[in-house]
Design a protein around this motif. Structure first.
Motif, mmCIF file in Angstrom:
data_model
loop_
_atom_site.group_PDB
_atom_site.id
_atom_site.type_symbol
_atom_site.label_atom_id
_atom_site.label_comp_id
_atom_site.label_asym_id
_atom_site.label_seq_id
_atom_site.Cartn_x
_atom_site.Cartn_y
_atom_site.Cartn_z
ATOM 1 N N LYS A 38 27.143 14.483 63.951
ATOM 2 C CA LYS A 38 27.917 13.289 64.313
ATOM 3 C C LYS A 38 27.970 12.333 63.112
ATOM 4 C CE LYS A 38 29.585 10.627 67.752
ATOM 5 N NZ LYS A 38 30.523 11.014 68.795
ATOM 6 N N MET A 39 26.862 12.232 62.377
ATOM 7 C CA MET A 39 26.839 11.361 61.196
ATOM 8 C C MET A 39 27.748 11.899 60.091
ATOM 9 S SD MET A 39 25.243 8.834 62.145
ATOM 10 C CE MET A 39 25.304 7.905 60.613
ATOM 11 N N ARG A 40 27.821 13.232 59.965
ATOM 12 C CA ARG A 40 28.763 13.818 58.994
ATOM 13 C C ARG A 40 30.190 13.432 59.364
ATOM 14 N NH1 ARG A 40 27.706 20.042 57.048
ATOM 15 N NH2 ARG A 40 25.493 19.825 56.602
ATOM 16 N N GLY A 51 35.001 9.741 58.249
ATOM 17 C CA GLY A 51 36.025 8.911 58.890
ATOM 18 C C GLY A 51 36.558 9.512 60.174
ATOM 19 N N ALA A 52 35.828 10.498 60.746
ATOM 20 C CA ALA A 52 36.253 11.128 62.003
ATOM 21 C C ALA A 52 35.386 10.619 63.153
ATOM 22 C CB ALA A 52 36.156 12.645 61.875
ATOM 23 N N HIS A 53 35.763 11.019 64.376
ATOM 24 C CA HIS A 53 35.011 10.559 65.547
ATOM 25 C C HIS A 53 33.906 11.523 65.962
ATOM 26 C CE1 HIS A 53 39.036 8.680 65.924
ATOM 27 N NE2 HIS A 53 38.333 7.646 66.331
ATOM 28 N N ASP A 54 34.131 12.821 65.712
ATOM 29 C CA ASP A 54 33.152 13.787 66.193
ATOM 30 C C ASP A 54 33.246 15.060 65.356
ATOM 31 O OD1 ASP A 54 31.056 14.636 67.803
ATOM 32 O OD2 ASP A 54 32.344 15.372 69.405
ATOM 33 N N ALA A 55 32.282 15.964 65.584
ATOM 34 C CA ALA A 55 32.274 17.254 64.882
ATOM 35 C C ALA A 55 32.365 18.379 65.896
ATOM 36 C CB ALA A 55 30.996 17.387 64.062
#
Ligand code: PDD
Length: 284
Positions: free
Chosen positions: A158-160, A165-169
């Motif tokens: 999630k931190m990546r 600049g994204a919301h989720d992985a």
């Protein structure tokens, strides 16, 4: 006014809640949890969450603190005491406190804690605009079907996503998407088929997922349960994710590639609508 939380038999202000430093949830992540959404002051799909909690404890040979029906009643009381109209109730059970040892203790008393979070979940920016996801490796252990509190790998991913600049992985294993950091992942192919990974020990068996797939079938939508790649997802007509905390939330961008016109797709929007309407009908 401070939040009232539940800890081992007592409803107390959050500042007064205490758990031992020897609790195995703290030392070994030896604990399981559930998150149940609250809409209009009522619990959504809680029977499913309680059944999964029971299964998680059983899979870890963890003695339950009490029958799950009692846990469900305590959850309702907590929601009422905090007067929560919209948000979630979090429940965690651990094996309890014991002197540190890898082997399970024979006589520990399980720890049961619960708290509520007030938060908008019905009308959110994510649901209106959709979210952007990136792909990351899946670093989690091999029993992701058990909802344990060892959440460091998804937390890192999630931190990546945030850093990018994204919301989720969306996590990828052997070339195929497993699931989102805290949600199940779906695409809709150009011919309108909903595709989501099949159930196994590699993903959490989402409560929202089960209902959404049933509702999709009832609405005559075609569903395929199989793995898909990031490349296939980037070519899809639309994508979305499901979770108790997000219901059905559209995904509009994957690794920088915009899906369709970059707006939430019709399948995700319709499923969200049907899901919320049906869930509210059965809420308690
Ligand atoms: N997460 N997959 C993972 C890894 C999850 O953590 C979750 C839920 C889901 C969706 O399951 P459900 O539909 O039963 O909520 C899938 C919760 C919301 C959380 O950890 O906050």
């Amino acid at each position: 006014m401070s939040r009232i939380v539940y800890v081992n038999g007592d409803f107390v202000p959050e500042e007064a809640a205490k758990v031992s430093i020897f609790d195995r949830g703290f030392l070994f992540a030896d604990g399981v949890y559930e998150v149940t959404p609250i809409l209009h002051g009522k619990l959504i799909e809680n029977a499913g969450h309680m059944a999964r909690l029971e299964r998680s404890m059983r899979e870890l040979q963890m003695p339950p603190p009490c029958p799950v029906e009692e846990i469900a009643a305590l959850m309702k009381e907590l929601v009422a005491r905090n007067d929560v109209y919209e948000g979630m109730v979090y429940v965690q059970v651990t094996r309890g406190a014991a002197d540190r040892d890898f082997a399970f203790p024979e006589d520990a008393t399980p720890t049961l804690v619960m708290f509520t979070q007030e938060r908008k979940i019905e009308d959110t920016d994510s649901s209106r605009l959709g979210i952007r996801v990136i792909s990351t490796p899946d670093w989690r252990w091999a029993r992701r079907d058990i909802k344990t509190v060892q959440l460091l790998a998804p937390s890192l991913m999630k931190m990546r996503a945030k850093a990018a600049g994204a919301h989720d992985a969306w996590m990828v294993q052997d070339g195929f998407v497993t699931e989102g950091t805290s949600n199940n992942a779906y695409i809709v192919t150009k011919d309108g088929t909903i595709v989501t990974r099949h159930l196994s020990t590699e993903i959490l068996h989402g409560i929202t997922r089960a209902s959404v797939l049933r509702l999709a079938a009832e609405a005559q939508m075609k569903v395929e349960e199989r793995p898909f790649t990031i490349a296939e997802a980037q070519e899809a007509a639309e994508a979305f994710m499901t979770a108790a905390s997000a219901f059905v939330t559209p995904v509009v961008e994957i690794d920088g590639v915009t899906l369709g016109d970059g707006k939430p797709g019709p399948v995700a929007r319709r499923l969200r609508e049907i899901y919320i309407a049906t869930a509210l009908e059965h809420a308690d």
